[in-house]
Design a protein around this motif. Sequence first.
Motif, PDB file in Angstrom:
ATOM      1  N   ILE A   1       0.845  -1.192   0.000  1.00 30.82           N
ATOM      2  CA  ILE A   1       0.000   0.000   0.000  1.00 30.82           C
ATOM      3  C   ILE A   1       0.882   1.243   0.000  1.00 30.82           C
ATOM      4  CG2 ILE A   1      -1.761   1.307   1.249  1.00 30.82           C
ATOM      5  CD1 ILE A   1      -2.773  -1.258   2.446  1.00 30.82           C
ATOM      6  N   VAL A   2       0.553   2.194  -0.848  1.00 29.57           N
ATOM      7  CA  VAL A   2       1.214   3.497  -0.845  1.00 29.57           C
ATOM      8  C   VAL A   2       0.232   4.516  -0.284  1.00 29.57           C
ATOM      9  CG1 VAL A   2       2.243   5.330  -2.224  1.00 29.57           C
ATOM     10  CG2 VAL A   2       2.708   2.932  -2.784  1.00 29.57           C
ATOM     11  N   TRP A   3       0.657   5.196   0.794  1.00 31.65           N
ATOM     12  CA  TRP A   3      -0.144   6.230   1.434  1.00 31.65           C
ATOM     13  C   TRP A   3       0.421   7.600   1.059  1.00 31.65           C
ATOM     14  CZ3 TRP A   3      -3.839   4.120   4.953  1.00 31.65           C
ATOM     15  CH2 TRP A   3      -3.642   2.773   5.276  1.00 31.65           C
ATOM     16  N   ARG A   4      -0.433   8.608   1.139  1.00 27.78           N
ATOM     17  CA  ARG A   4       0.034   9.957   0.836  1.00 27.78           C
ATOM     18  C   ARG A   4      -0.579  10.971   1.800  1.00 27.78           C
ATOM     19  NH1 ARG A   4      -1.615  12.260  -4.769  1.00 27.78           N
ATOM     20  NH2 ARG A   4      -0.874  14.158  -3.738  1.00 27.78           N
ATOM     21  N   THR A   5       0.117  12.087   1.944  1.00 27.84           N
ATOM     22  CA  THR A   5      -0.396  13.214   2.704  1.00 27.84           C
ATOM     23  C   THR A   5      -0.163  14.482   1.899  1.00 27.84           C
ATOM     24  OG1 THR A   5      -0.146  14.528   4.722  1.00 27.84           O
ATOM     25  CG2 THR A   5       1.794  13.364   3.958  1.00 27.84           C
ATOM     26  N   ASP A   6      -1.187  15.304   1.759  1.00 27.99           N
ATOM     27  CA  ASP A   6      -1.050  16.553   1.016  1.00 27.99           C
ATOM     28  C   ASP A   6      -0.525  17.678   1.896  1.00 27.99           C
ATOM     29  OD1 ASP A   6      -1.990  15.436  -1.369  1.00 27.99           O
ATOM     30  OD2 ASP A   6      -4.079  15.712  -0.738  1.00 27.99           O
ATOM     31  N   SER A   7      -0.857  17.595   3.200  1.00 29.67           N
ATOM     32  CA  SER A   7      -0.447  18.661   4.111  1.00 29.67           C
ATOM     33  C   SER A   7       0.955  18.449   4.674  1.00 29.67           C
ATOM     34  CB  SER A   7      -1.431  18.763   5.278  1.00 29.67           C
ATOM     35  OG  SER A   7      -1.386  17.583   6.074  1.00 29.67           O
ATOM     36  N   GLY A   8       1.435  17.197   4.621  1.00 29.60           N
ATOM     37  CA  GLY A   8       2.733  16.877   5.199  1.00 29.60           C
ATOM     38  C   GLY A   8       2.667  16.525   6.671  1.00 29.60           C
ATOM     39  N   THR A   9       1.492  16.659   7.294  1.00 33.17           N
ATOM     40  CA  THR A   9       1.348  16.368   8.724  1.00 33.17           C
ATOM     41  C   THR A   9       0.866  14.947   8.980  1.00 33.17           C
ATOM     42  OG1 THR A   9      -0.963  17.106   8.769  1.00 33.17           O
ATOM     43  CG2 THR A   9       0.764  18.775   9.128  1.00 33.17           C
ATOM     44  N   TRP A  10       0.382  14.276   7.952  1.00 37.38           N
ATOM     45  CA  TRP A  10      -0.186  12.931   8.000  1.00 37.38           C
ATOM     46  C   TRP A  10      -1.514  12.870   8.740  1.00 37.38           C
ATOM     47  CZ3 TRP A  10       1.231   9.251   4.800  1.00 37.38           C
ATOM     48  CH2 TRP A  10       2.486   9.358   4.188  1.00 37.38           C
TER      49      TRP A  10
ATOM     50  N   GLN B   1      -3.190   5.985  -1.618  1.00 41.28           N
ATOM     51  CA  GLN B   1      -3.037   6.396  -3.006  1.00 41.28           C
ATOM     52  C   GLN B   1      -3.129   5.221  -3.955  1.00 41.28           C
ATOM     53  OE1 GLN B   1       0.406   8.779  -3.935  1.00 41.28           O
ATOM     54  NE2 GLN B   1       0.220   8.474  -6.136  1.00 41.28           N
ATOM     55  N   ALA B   2      -2.479   4.102  -3.587  1.00 38.74           N
ATOM     56  CA  ALA B   2      -2.494   2.934  -4.469  1.00 38.74           C
ATOM     57  C   ALA B   2      -2.263   1.678  -3.634  1.00 38.74           C
ATOM     58  CB  ALA B   2      -1.420   3.061  -5.534  1.00 38.74           C
ATOM     59  N   THR B   3      -2.735   0.566  -4.136  1.00 39.99           N
ATOM     60  CA  THR B   3      -2.552  -0.714  -3.474  1.00 39.99           C
ATOM     61  C   THR B   3      -2.393  -1.811  -4.518  1.00 39.99           C
ATOM     62  OG1 THR B   3      -3.503  -2.281  -1.885  1.00 39.99           O
ATOM     63  CG2 THR B   3      -5.025  -1.112  -3.319  1.00 39.99           C
ATOM     64  N   ALA B   4      -1.619  -2.852  -4.179  1.00 40.49           N
ATOM     65  CA  ALA B   4      -1.387  -3.962  -5.097  1.00 40.49           C
ATOM     66  C   ALA B   4      -0.993  -5.197  -4.301  1.00 40.49           C
ATOM     67  CB  ALA B   4      -0.301  -3.611  -6.108  1.00 40.49           C
ATOM     68  N   MET B   5      -1.106  -6.359  -4.929  1.00 40.66           N
ATOM     69  CA  MET B   5      -0.686  -7.609  -4.294  1.00 40.66           C
ATOM     70  C   MET B   5       0.790  -7.831  -4.567  1.00 40.66           C
ATOM     71  SD  MET B   5      -3.878 -10.187  -4.974  1.00 40.66           S
ATOM     72  CE  MET B   5      -5.532  -9.794  -4.377  1.00 40.66           C
ATOM     73  N   GLY B   6       1.565  -8.059  -3.495  1.00 45.27           N
ATOM     74  CA  GLY B   6       3.001  -8.209  -3.648  1.00 45.27           C
ATOM     75  C   GLY B   6       3.462  -9.593  -4.026  1.00 45.27           C
ATOM     76  N   GLY B   7       2.587 -10.576  -3.951  1.00 45.65           N
ATOM     77  CA  GLY B   7       2.951 -11.939  -4.322  1.00 45.65           C
ATOM     78  C   GLY B   7       3.029 -12.869  -3.131  1.00 45.65           C
TER      79      GLY B   7
ATOM     80  N   PHE C   1       9.947  -3.987  -8.881  1.00 44.66           N
ATOM     81  CA  PHE C   1      10.029  -2.541  -9.066  1.00 44.66           C
ATOM     82  C   PHE C   1       8.645  -2.050  -9.488  1.00 44.66           C
ATOM     83  CE2 PHE C   1      14.175  -4.270  -9.322  1.00 44.66           C
ATOM     84  CZ  PHE C   1      15.047  -3.296  -8.864  1.00 44.66           C
ATOM     85  N   TRP C   2       8.051  -1.168  -8.665  1.00 42.28           N
ATOM     86  CA  TRP C   2       6.677  -0.730  -8.859  1.00 42.28           C
ATOM     87  C   TRP C   2       6.665   0.713  -9.365  1.00 42.28           C
ATOM     88  CZ3 TRP C   2       2.910  -4.374  -7.474  1.00 42.28           C
ATOM     89  CH2 TRP C   2       3.346  -5.435  -6.672  1.00 42.28           C
ATOM     90  N   ASN C   3       6.035   0.912 -10.504  1.00 38.88           N
ATOM     91  CA  ASN C   3       5.858   2.266 -11.032  1.00 38.88           C
ATOM     92  C   ASN C   3       4.546   2.835 -10.477  1.00 38.88           C
ATOM     93  OD1 ASN C   3       6.517   4.524 -12.827  1.00 38.88           O
ATOM     94  ND2 ASN C   3       4.693   3.878 -13.937  1.00 38.88           N
ATOM     95  N   LEU C   4       4.648   3.946  -9.779  1.00 29.60           N
ATOM     96  CA  LEU C   4       3.483   4.586  -9.182  1.00 29.60           C
ATOM     97  C   LEU C   4       2.979   5.687 -10.103  1.00 29.60           C
ATOM     98  CD1 LEU C   4       1.580   5.030  -6.739  1.00 29.60           C
ATOM     99  CD2 LEU C   4       3.336   6.529  -5.778  1.00 29.60           C
ATOM    100  N   CYS C   5       1.793   5.470 -10.641  1.00 27.03           N
ATOM    101  CA  CYS C   5       1.181   6.453 -11.536  1.00 27.03           C
ATOM    102  C   CYS C   5      -0.259   6.666 -11.084  1.00 27.03           C
ATOM    103  CB  CYS C   5       1.225   5.967 -12.977  1.00 27.03           C
ATOM    104  SG  CYS C   5       0.540   7.157 -14.181  1.00 27.03           S
ATOM    105  N   GLY C   6      -0.526   7.828 -10.485  1.00 24.11           N
ATOM    106  CA  GLY C   6      -1.871   8.089  -9.975  1.00 24.11           C
ATOM    107  C   GLY C   6      -2.207   7.109  -8.874  1.00 24.11           C
ATOM    108  N   ARG C   7      -3.264   6.342  -9.071  1.00 23.32           N
ATOM    109  CA  ARG C   7      -3.711   5.374  -8.082  1.00 23.32           C
ATOM    110  C   ARG C   7      -3.350   3.949  -8.485  1.00 23.32           C
ATOM    111  NH1 ARG C   7      -7.043   7.465  -4.379  1.00 23.32           N
ATOM    112  NH2 ARG C   7      -7.848   5.399  -3.856  1.00 23.32           N
ATOM    113  N   THR C   8      -2.378   3.824  -9.370  1.00 18.95           N
ATOM    114  CA  THR C   8      -2.007   2.504  -9.885  1.00 18.95           C
ATOM    115  C   THR C   8      -0.549   2.181  -9.595  1.00 18.95           C
ATOM    116  OG1 THR C   8      -3.617   2.740 -11.680  1.00 18.95           O
ATOM    117  CG2 THR C   8      -1.938   1.030 -11.924  1.00 18.95           C
TER     118      THR C   8
END
Length: 575
Positions: free
Chosen positions: A63-72, A78-84, A109-116
Amino acid sequence: GEGSVANRKRPGELVRVHIWNAMTGEGVAKLPAIHVGAASQMSFSPDGQRLVTVGEDENHTVIVWRTDSGTWADASVQATAMGGQNKILFALFEKPNLVVTGGVNHATFWNLCGRTLTPTRGIFGRKAKIQPLLCGTALTDRVVTGTVTGHLYVWSKAEVVKSVKAHERSVNAIASCRVGIVTGSKDGVVKLWDPKLSPVRTFDMTEVIPTPHRPPVRSVEWDDTRGVVLVGTQGSEIYEITVENQSVVLVTRGHSMDELHGLATHPSQPHLFVTSGDDQTVRLWDASKREMVRDTHIGCMARAVTFSPDGETLGVGLGGSVGRGRQKKDGVLMVLHGESLDLLHETRDSKEWIADAKYSPDGATLAIASYDNKIYLYDVHRNYELRAKCEGHNSFVQHLDFSEDSEYIRSNCGGFDLLFHKNEDGAVVNSPSMLKDVKWASTTCCLCWEAQGMWPEVTDETMYNACDSNGSLLAAVDSRGNLCLYNFPAISKGALSLHKRAHVAQVTNVRFNADGSYLFTAGGPDRTLCQWRVSRRAAPAPRPEATATNPAAGTADAAVPIESQVESKLSISDN
C-alpha cells in the motif's frame, strides 16, 4: 506497524500503521486498519509525502499512502497492489514514483502512476544468483540490496548490473547517505562504502567495548553530517561509532531473546532493580540514571529473581519455555551477590523451570515456585540446604507470598487455586480461615483477598499475569498489554482502575520500588522495561460535619467510594 513486533502477528485481524514524532515520541497519526495480520515493512519517500507499507497477509499487500499537508493528519491510500506469495523483507522508494520491494528470491520494481502500482519483476541475470534479498537502499539512480551470501547486488532498470562480495556472512542491514552506504552483517562486521561501492572503513562489533552479547548486526544508519554511524545488534545494543577516530559509545542496551519475565526491586534503595530474561542474563539497573549498572551471563534462561531482605544477595530461578523443549538447567536455583552479581551458590532439586522466587522477611528462607507443582524451601543459614517442600498444588505454581512473620506462604497455581502452607515444614494449612488476620509481606499473588476486586464480575478474556502493592495502591498487568492501578486493598468486585498501556502484548511482571514512587513493568514478547512515576494529586477537601440543617453531610452515603478516588488521587507518567 501493529503485529510486526516480537512475533505478535494477528492472523485474520485488521491492523494499523502508527506514525510517530521521532523527536518527542508522541503519536502523529493512526492510519486506517487495512493490512491483515501485520504491517511489517514500511518506508517514507524522500520528500516525506508518501509512505509504502507491506502486509503479512498471504499476498503481502503493498500500500502506498500519501499526505497533502505533510502532517499525516490527512493520510489516505493512493495505491494498493498484491506483492505476491513470496515473503517481502524490505520496501523503499527509489524515486517519488518508483517503489522497490524485495525478499525471498525476488525483487519487484513498482511504477506509481496516480492510483495505480504497476510491477516489473527484477532480473538477476548472469551477474547474480537468485537468492533471498534481506535488505535494500536507494543510491542515486540505483538500488543496492544485501543478500544471504554476503553479496551486494546493484540494480539499474530492474536488473542486476553489478555484484560485490561485501561480507563473509549475510548482509542483514543497509542504509545510504550522501557520501555512500553502510552495511551490517551477521558476522558482526560493519562496512562503509563510497558511491562506487569501494570499501572505505570497517568496524568489527566483536572487538568494541563493551562487547555486545550477540554481535550480529540488525540495523545501521550513517549520519555523514555528524560523521557517526549507528549500529543495532542482535543483542539489543545500540552503538554510536565516530567514523574519523573510530571511538565507540554504547547508547542503550536491553534483553535480547524470546521473552522477559524476571523483575525485582531493591528492598531499601529505590533506584535499583534487577531483571532476568530468556537471553540467559541477569541485569542490575539504576532507575535514576535509566541505565544498566551491571549484568552477568548465567547459561540458561531465567524467569524468577528476587532480592534478599537486606539486598545483599539475589535468588534466581532458572528455566523457561518458548516451545523449543526443555532447558539443561531447568529448575536450578542460583544465588548471586546483590551488587557484583557474582555466583555464590548453585543447587538443583526441581527438574522443571522456576516461575517465582521469594525470600522470607526474616531472610532465613528462600522459596522457589516450580512448574512441577511444588514450592521448594531452602534454609539460607545452612548454605541453602533444602528444608521442605510444599506439595499441595495440582498444577504449576506461578506466584507466592510470605507472611510478615515468615510463618506462612500463600501461592497461586495454573489451576487458579489459592493455597496456604507452613514455612516450617511445607505442610498445607487445611483451614485458611485461621489465617484471616495474618498480614502478608507482599501482594504478588493475583488470586488473593486483597486483589479480588481487580477481577471482572463476569468472566471474560482478562488474564492478569502479575500484581504488586506499595501498601496504598495495587498494580496489576494483563495479557493485553495493560497496566491497571487500584486502591489497595481492591476488595469490591468490578473496582474502578486507572489503565495505562505501553507494551505491545502481554505484560509479564510489575513491581513498585522501595518507596513506592516508581513502578516498573516488564513486557514479555517485546522485552521492554517501562519505568512509571507515581505521583499523588491533592485529595478532595473534607466534607463538613453533619448539622441540623445539613444532616447528609459527613454520612456514609455522602462519602466518595474508594474505587472512584483512583483517578483523583493518582497519575502516572512514563519517566
